[in-house]
Write a protein that holds these residues in place. Structure first.
Motif, PDB file in Angstrom:
ATOM      1  N   LYS A   1      29.461  -3.675  -8.085  1.00 53.92           N
ATOM      2  CA  LYS A   1      30.186  -2.482  -8.493  1.00 53.92           C
ATOM      3  C   LYS A   1      30.097  -2.356 -10.006  1.00 53.92           C
ATOM      4  CE  LYS A   1      33.527  -2.828  -4.691  1.00 53.92           C
ATOM      5  NZ  LYS A   1      34.963  -2.989  -4.342  1.00 53.92           N
ATOM      6  N   LEU A   2      30.367  -1.141 -10.492  1.00 49.32           N
ATOM      7  CA  LEU A   2      30.221  -0.885 -11.923  1.00 49.32           C
ATOM      8  C   LEU A   2      31.168  -1.739 -12.754  1.00 49.32           C
ATOM      9  CD1 LEU A   2      28.850   0.671 -14.153  1.00 49.32           C
ATOM     10  CD2 LEU A   2      30.503   2.522 -13.831  1.00 49.32           C
ATOM     11  N   ASP A   3      32.381  -1.997 -12.249  1.00 53.08           N
ATOM     12  CA  ASP A   3      33.311  -2.817 -13.035  1.00 53.08           C
ATOM     13  C   ASP A   3      32.790  -4.245 -13.187  1.00 53.08           C
ATOM     14  OD1 ASP A   3      33.659  -3.385 -10.351  1.00 53.08           O
ATOM     15  OD2 ASP A   3      35.843  -3.523 -10.448  1.00 53.08           O
TER      16      ASP A   3
ATOM     17  N   ILE B   1      33.364   4.584 -18.148  1.00 48.12           N
ATOM     18  CA  ILE B   1      33.429   3.316 -18.871  1.00 48.12           C
ATOM     19  C   ILE B   1      34.774   3.181 -19.583  1.00 48.12           C
ATOM     20  CG2 ILE B   1      32.470   1.988 -20.786  1.00 48.12           C
ATOM     21  CD1 ILE B   1      30.794   1.934 -18.216  1.00 48.12           C
ATOM     22  N   SER B   2      35.255   4.234 -20.197  1.00 49.07           N
ATOM     23  CA  SER B   2      36.545   4.184 -20.901  1.00 49.07           C
ATOM     24  C   SER B   2      37.669   3.845 -19.931  1.00 49.07           C
ATOM     25  CB  SER B   2      36.828   5.519 -21.582  1.00 49.07           C
ATOM     26  OG  SER B   2      35.901   5.762 -22.619  1.00 49.07           O
ATOM     27  N   ARG B   3      37.615   4.411 -18.739  1.00 47.93           N
ATOM     28  CA  ARG B   3      38.645   4.135 -17.735  1.00 47.93           C
ATOM     29  C   ARG B   3      38.607   2.678 -17.295  1.00 47.93           C
ATOM     30  NH1 ARG B   3      37.264   7.730 -14.411  1.00 47.93           N
ATOM     31  NH2 ARG B   3      36.248   6.495 -12.786  1.00 47.93           N
ATOM     32  N   LEU B   4      37.415   2.150 -17.087  1.00 48.63           N
ATOM     33  CA  LEU B   4      37.289   0.749 -16.667  1.00 48.63           C
ATOM     34  C   LEU B   4      37.726  -0.200 -17.781  1.00 48.63           C
ATOM     35  CD1 LEU B   4      33.862   0.856 -14.769  1.00 48.63           C
ATOM     36  CD2 LEU B   4      36.149   0.693 -13.767  1.00 48.63           C
ATOM     37  N   LEU B   5      37.382   0.131 -19.028  1.00 39.47           N
ATOM     38  CA  LEU B   5      37.795  -0.706 -20.152  1.00 39.47           C
ATOM     39  C   LEU B   5      39.314  -0.695 -20.315  1.00 39.47           C
ATOM     40  CD1 LEU B   5      35.053   0.195 -22.791  1.00 39.47           C
ATOM     41  CD2 LEU B   5      35.376  -2.022 -21.675  1.00 39.47           C
ATOM     42  N   LYS B   6      39.917   0.461 -20.112  1.00 42.47           N
ATOM     43  CA  LYS B   6      41.374   0.557 -20.224  1.00 42.47           C
ATOM     44  C   LYS B   6      42.049  -0.301 -19.163  1.00 42.47           C
ATOM     45  CE  LYS B   6      45.056   2.072 -22.152  1.00 42.47           C
ATOM     46  NZ  LYS B   6      45.377   1.666 -23.553  1.00 42.47           N
TER      47      LYS B   6
ATOM     48  N   HIS C   1      32.236   3.022 -26.606  1.00 44.67           N
ATOM     49  CA  HIS C   1      32.231   3.302 -25.168  1.00 44.67           C
ATOM     50  C   HIS C   1      30.969   4.082 -24.797  1.00 44.67           C
ATOM     51  CE1 HIS C   1      36.914   2.918 -24.877  1.00 44.67           C
ATOM     52  NE2 HIS C   1      36.342   1.945 -25.563  1.00 44.67           N
ATOM     53  N   GLU C   2      30.544   4.958 -25.696  1.00 48.49           N
ATOM     54  CA  GLU C   2      29.354   5.778 -25.450  1.00 48.49           C
ATOM     55  C   GLU C   2      28.108   4.910 -25.322  1.00 48.49           C
ATOM     56  OE1 GLU C   2      27.291   9.129 -24.614  1.00 48.49           O
ATOM     57  OE2 GLU C   2      29.448   9.126 -25.069  1.00 48.49           O
ATOM     58  N   GLN C   3      27.993   3.902 -26.188  1.00 47.93           N
ATOM     59  CA  GLN C   3      26.826   3.024 -26.138  1.00 47.93           C
ATOM     60  C   GLN C   3      26.813   2.208 -24.853  1.00 47.93           C
ATOM     61  OE1 GLN C   3      26.274   0.508 -29.581  1.00 47.93           O
ATOM     62  NE2 GLN C   3      24.772  -0.788 -28.532  1.00 47.93           N
ATOM     63  N   ILE C   4      27.984   1.707 -24.459  1.00 46.03           N
ATOM     64  CA  ILE C   4      28.064   0.942 -23.216  1.00 46.03           C
ATOM     65  C   ILE C   4      27.646   1.810 -22.038  1.00 46.03           C
ATOM     66  CG2 ILE C   4      29.600  -0.276 -21.614  1.00 46.03           C
ATOM     67  CD1 ILE C   4      31.312  -1.033 -24.034  1.00 46.03           C
ATOM     68  N   ALA C   5      28.174   3.030 -21.997  1.00 45.31           N
ATOM     69  CA  ALA C   5      27.855   3.956 -20.911  1.00 45.31           C
ATOM     70  C   ALA C   5      26.352   4.217 -20.848  1.00 45.31           C
ATOM     71  CB  ALA C   5      28.613   5.258 -21.099  1.00 45.31           C
ATOM     72  N   LYS C   6      25.745   4.368 -22.011  1.00 40.67           N
ATOM     73  CA  LYS C   6      24.304   4.638 -22.072  1.00 40.67           C
ATOM     74  C   LYS C   6      23.505   3.478 -21.524  1.00 40.67           C
ATOM     75  CE  LYS C   6      20.783   6.291 -25.315  1.00 40.67           C
ATOM     76  NZ  LYS C   6      20.498   6.631 -26.725  1.00 40.67           N
ATOM     77  N   GLU C   7      23.889   2.258 -21.905  1.00 41.47           N
ATOM     78  CA  GLU C   7      23.125   1.085 -21.488  1.00 41.47           C
ATOM     79  C   GLU C   7      23.367   0.719 -20.029  1.00 41.47           C
ATOM     80  OE1 GLU C   7      23.436  -2.185 -24.187  1.00 41.47           O
ATOM     81  OE2 GLU C   7      23.037  -0.949 -25.944  1.00 41.47           O
ATOM     82  N   LEU C   8      24.490   1.156 -19.475  1.00 45.16           N
ATOM     83  CA  LEU C   8      24.772   0.890 -18.057  1.00 45.16           C
ATOM     84  C   LEU C   8      24.475   2.107 -17.185  1.00 45.16           C
ATOM     85  CD1 LEU C   8      28.082  -1.208 -18.233  1.00 45.16           C
ATOM     86  CD2 LEU C   8      25.738  -2.011 -17.925  1.00 45.16           C
TER      87      LEU C   8
ATOM     88  N   THR D   1      44.577  -3.421 -19.677  1.00 49.18           N
ATOM     89  CA  THR D   1      45.860  -3.525 -18.978  1.00 49.18           C
ATOM     90  C   THR D   1      45.991  -4.869 -18.274  1.00 49.18           C
ATOM     91  OG1 THR D   1      45.928  -1.129 -18.621  1.00 49.18           O
ATOM     92  CG2 THR D   1      47.335  -2.481 -17.206  1.00 49.18           C
ATOM     93  N   ASP D   2      44.864  -5.359 -17.763  1.00 48.33           N
ATOM     94  CA  ASP D   2      44.841  -6.659 -17.085  1.00 48.33           C
ATOM     95  C   ASP D   2      44.778  -7.829 -18.072  1.00 48.33           C
ATOM     96  OD1 ASP D   2      44.873  -5.325 -14.696  1.00 48.33           O
ATOM     97  OD2 ASP D   2      42.712  -5.462 -14.358  1.00 48.33           O
ATOM     98  N   LYS D   3      44.858  -7.507 -19.387  1.00 44.83           N
ATOM     99  CA  LYS D   3      44.859  -8.516 -20.453  1.00 44.83           C
ATOM    100  C   LYS D   3      43.577  -9.352 -20.481  1.00 44.83           C
ATOM    101  CE  LYS D   3      49.912  -8.902 -20.377  1.00 44.83           C
ATOM    102  NZ  LYS D   3      50.045  -7.858 -21.413  1.00 44.83           N
ATOM    103  N   ARG D   4      42.460  -8.678 -20.223  1.00 42.06           N
ATOM    104  CA  ARG D   4      41.170  -9.358 -20.273  1.00 42.06           C
ATOM    105  C   ARG D   4      40.409  -9.026 -21.563  1.00 42.06           C
ATOM    106  NH1 ARG D   4      38.493  -9.095 -14.320  1.00 42.06           N
ATOM    107  NH2 ARG D   4      37.376 -10.883 -15.201  1.00 42.06           N
TER     108      ARG D   4
END
Length: 209
Positions: A144-146, A183-188, A169-176, A192-195
């Motif tokens: 999965k993407l996460d 990507i911003s939603r997954l990073l957030k 976030h834009e660079q990550i999205a581009k490379e994935l 929240t999960d303190k990772r």
């Protein structure tokens, strides 16, 4: 550290002499493109410091990360283009400031027949990159993407040697090959999960990562 010190146990003395004689020192700033798709490959790099991000781009400009090239390594895709005299099929960008030696294509071909250690270095590089490409394919096909995002961040931290990543976030999205919003939603959620911790164009990975 000199090229002789780095590869003293890898290459013959005679080959080290030739590398020092024919290799051209090159410095590249972080973010600069070293090789682009369609460009003629005239030299093969041996990375001394820093790292290079190797990717593929489709006709619509979508990019996907293939692998990183780190110190004491070279690029397998460059080998194949050199040996087959093809234009580059990849894009190589300096992830950090890079110091490298540029080896002329003619010398590379000559050394393949002349030095067993050079042939082993080339074949080992190709094999290692092939395994990394298989890992990339597996991630795209089966993860999965996460999960891909987490692996991506861990690999980038490993490559740079730092848990603080200077990346948008834009660079990550581009490379994935995803969208910035996803990507911003997954990073957030990871924050929240303190990772990890999110800053402006920076991400701090935490131990729980």
């Amino acid at each position: 550290m000199s090229i002789r010190e780095r590869f003293n146990l890898v290459f013959e003395k005679e080959l080290l002499d030739e590398i020092e004689k024919k290799g051209v020192p090159v410095s590249v700033k972080a973010g600069e493109t070293i090789m682009d798709i369609g460009q003629t490959v005239r030299t093969m790099p041996i990375i001394l410091s820093g790292s290079i991000r190797v990717s593929r781009t489709d006709e619509d400009g979508r990019e996907i990360l293939l692998y990183y090239v780190n110190p004491n390594e070279s690029c397998a895709m460059t080998f194949t283009c050199c040996m087959q005299q093809h234009a580059s099929e990849i894009k190589a960008v300096a992830e950090e400031d890079v110091e490298m030696l540029a080896i002329p294509v003619g010398s590379m071909d000559e050394w393949m027949a002349k030095y067993a250690s050079w042939k082993s270095f080339v074949m080992r590089t190709v094999q290692n990159r092939f395994h990394e490409l298989l890992k990339t394919i597996d991630q795209i096909a089966f993860q999965k993407l996460d999960e891909r995002l987490i692996n991506y961040l861990k690999e980038k931290a490993k490559t740079t040697g730092s848990s603080l990543l200077n990346i948008s976030h834009e660079q990550i999205a581009k490379e994935l090959a995803s969208s910035r919003e996803v990507i911003s939603r997954l990073l957030k959620k990871l924050e929240t999960d303190k990772r990890l911790l999110l800053y402006r164009n920076q991400i701090k990975l935490l131990r729980e990562m």
